[in-house]
Motif scaffolding. Structure first.
Motif, PDB file in Angstrom:
ATOM      1  N   LEU A  15       0.820  -1.206   0.000  1.00 22.94           N
ATOM      2  CA  LEU A  15       0.000   0.000   0.000  1.00 22.94           C
ATOM      3  C   LEU A  15       0.852   1.254   0.000  1.00 22.94           C
ATOM      4  CD1 LEU A  15      -2.370  -1.166   2.878  1.00 22.94           C
ATOM      5  CD2 LEU A  15      -2.842  -1.286   0.424  1.00 22.94           C
ATOM      6  N   THR A  18      -1.996   7.717   1.217  1.00 17.61           N
ATOM      7  CA  THR A  18      -2.470   8.719   0.260  1.00 17.61           C
ATOM      8  C   THR A  18      -3.013   9.979   0.926  1.00 17.61           C
ATOM      9  OG1 THR A  18      -4.640   7.662   0.169  1.00 17.61           O
ATOM     10  CG2 THR A  18      -3.007   6.978  -1.478  1.00 17.61           C
ATOM     11  N   GLU A  49      -4.017   3.123  -0.326  1.00 18.10           N
ATOM     12  CA  GLU A  49      -4.492   2.325  -1.466  1.00 18.10           C
ATOM     13  C   GLU A  49      -3.318   1.539  -2.015  1.00 18.10           C
ATOM     14  OE1 GLU A  49      -4.283   5.607  -5.039  1.00 18.10           O
ATOM     15  OE2 GLU A  49      -6.186   5.336  -3.996  1.00 18.10           O
ATOM     16  N   GLN A  51      -2.327  -2.745  -3.669  1.00 20.21           N
ATOM     17  CA  GLN A  51      -2.628  -4.038  -4.268  1.00 20.21           C
ATOM     18  C   GLN A  51      -2.578  -5.166  -3.237  1.00 20.21           C
ATOM     19  OE1 GLN A  51      -3.273  -4.626  -7.688  1.00 20.21           O
ATOM     20  NE2 GLN A  51      -3.411  -2.405  -7.745  1.00 20.21           N
ATOM     21  N   THR A  60      -7.307  -4.840  -5.884  1.00 19.52           N
ATOM     22  CA  THR A  60      -6.888  -3.544  -5.355  1.00 19.52           C
ATOM     23  C   THR A  60      -7.426  -3.386  -3.937  1.00 19.52           C
ATOM     24  OG1 THR A  60      -8.824  -2.423  -6.276  1.00 19.52           O
ATOM     25  CG2 THR A  60      -6.830  -2.479  -7.642  1.00 19.52           C
ATOM     26  N   VAL A  61      -6.769  -2.546  -3.173  1.00 17.24           N
ATOM     27  CA  VAL A  61      -7.143  -2.294  -1.776  1.00 17.24           C
ATOM     28  C   VAL A  61      -7.195  -0.794  -1.562  1.00 17.24           C
ATOM     29  CG1 VAL A  61      -6.476  -2.629   0.643  1.00 17.24           C
ATOM     30  CG2 VAL A  61      -5.961  -4.406  -1.046  1.00 17.24           C
ATOM     31  N   SER A  62      -8.245  -0.330  -0.873  1.00 20.42           N
ATOM     32  CA  SER A  62      -8.305   1.076  -0.465  1.00 20.42           C
ATOM     33  C   SER A  62      -9.007   1.139   0.882  1.00 20.42           C
ATOM     34  CB  SER A  62      -9.049   1.929  -1.490  1.00 20.42           C
ATOM     35  OG  SER A  62     -10.385   1.500  -1.609  1.00 20.42           O
ATOM     36  N   GLU A  81     -11.141  -1.352   5.257  1.00 24.53           N
ATOM     37  CA  GLU A  81     -10.682  -1.338   3.877  1.00 24.53           C
ATOM     38  C   GLU A  81     -11.604  -2.158   2.991  1.00 24.53           C
ATOM     39  OE1 GLU A  81      -6.727  -2.889   4.547  1.00 24.53           O
ATOM     40  OE2 GLU A  81      -7.313  -4.882   3.853  1.00 24.53           O
ATOM     41  N   ASN A  90     -16.350  -6.799  -4.465  1.00 18.31           N
ATOM     42  CA  ASN A  90     -15.864  -6.147  -3.246  1.00 18.31           C
ATOM     43  C   ASN A  90     -15.935  -7.065  -2.034  1.00 18.31           C
ATOM     44  OD1 ASN A  90     -15.283  -3.687  -4.445  1.00 18.31           O
ATOM     45  ND2 ASN A  90     -17.356  -2.940  -4.169  1.00 18.31           N
TER      46      ASN A  90
END
Length: 151
Positions: A15, A18, A49, A51, A60-62, A81, A90
């Motif tokens: 990650l 951000t 954010e 992977q 993907t990860v956020s 997350e 999701n």
């Protein structure tokens, strides 16, 4: 999905931080050691954010870590997350953990305890899992890497 064994590696997340919301204390001043944590502690919302990659889960990860730094310097993590799989589905991931600063500064060792959830048939195998993660945060680079395993 076959049976998941205890200790089995599920995925690794890489990650990037951000954004950082501060609540009265500068995160960079605190983590650089130029100020000590106040007696009441400090709060931060760290957005991230990146992977997730592995034999069991990819995408993907956020999310956001609603972090509290105690007066003694221990960081308590409260993670929310979303893992969006490579096929666009999701999975909710929530957990808690600790961040322990290394003496040389700028590096935190982290330990997390996560649960995953989805109602999607192809991914319901994640629901009963308890996931333990061991990783490192590099504050100078703004990066996080955690290896996640079935508990």
């Amino acid at each position: 999905m076959s049976t998941i064994e205890v200790g089995e590696h599920l995925y690794t997340i890489k990650l990037n931080l951000t954004g950082m919301t501060e609540y009265g204390v500068s995160f960079s001043d605190l983590t650089s050691g130029s100020i000590s944590p106040p007696a009441e502690g400090a709060r931060f919302d760290a957005a991230f954010e990146g992977q997730a990659t592995g034999a069991k889960l990819n995408g993907t990860v956020s999310g956001v870590d609603y972090m509290r730094v105690r007066g003694d310097g221990r960081m308590e993590l409260h993670i929310h997350e979303t893992i969006t799989t490579t096929d666009g589905k999701n999975i909710d991931a929530q957990g808690d953990g600790v961040g322990i600063p290394r003496p040389e500064g700028e590096i935190l060792d982290i330990r997390v305890n996560m649960t995953l959830f989805t109602s999607l048939e192809d991914y319901k195998w994640v629901n009963p899992l308890q996931v333990w993660g061991i990783g490192v945060v590099n504050l100078a680079e703004g990066t996080i890497e955690v290896s996640c395993h079935a508990a």
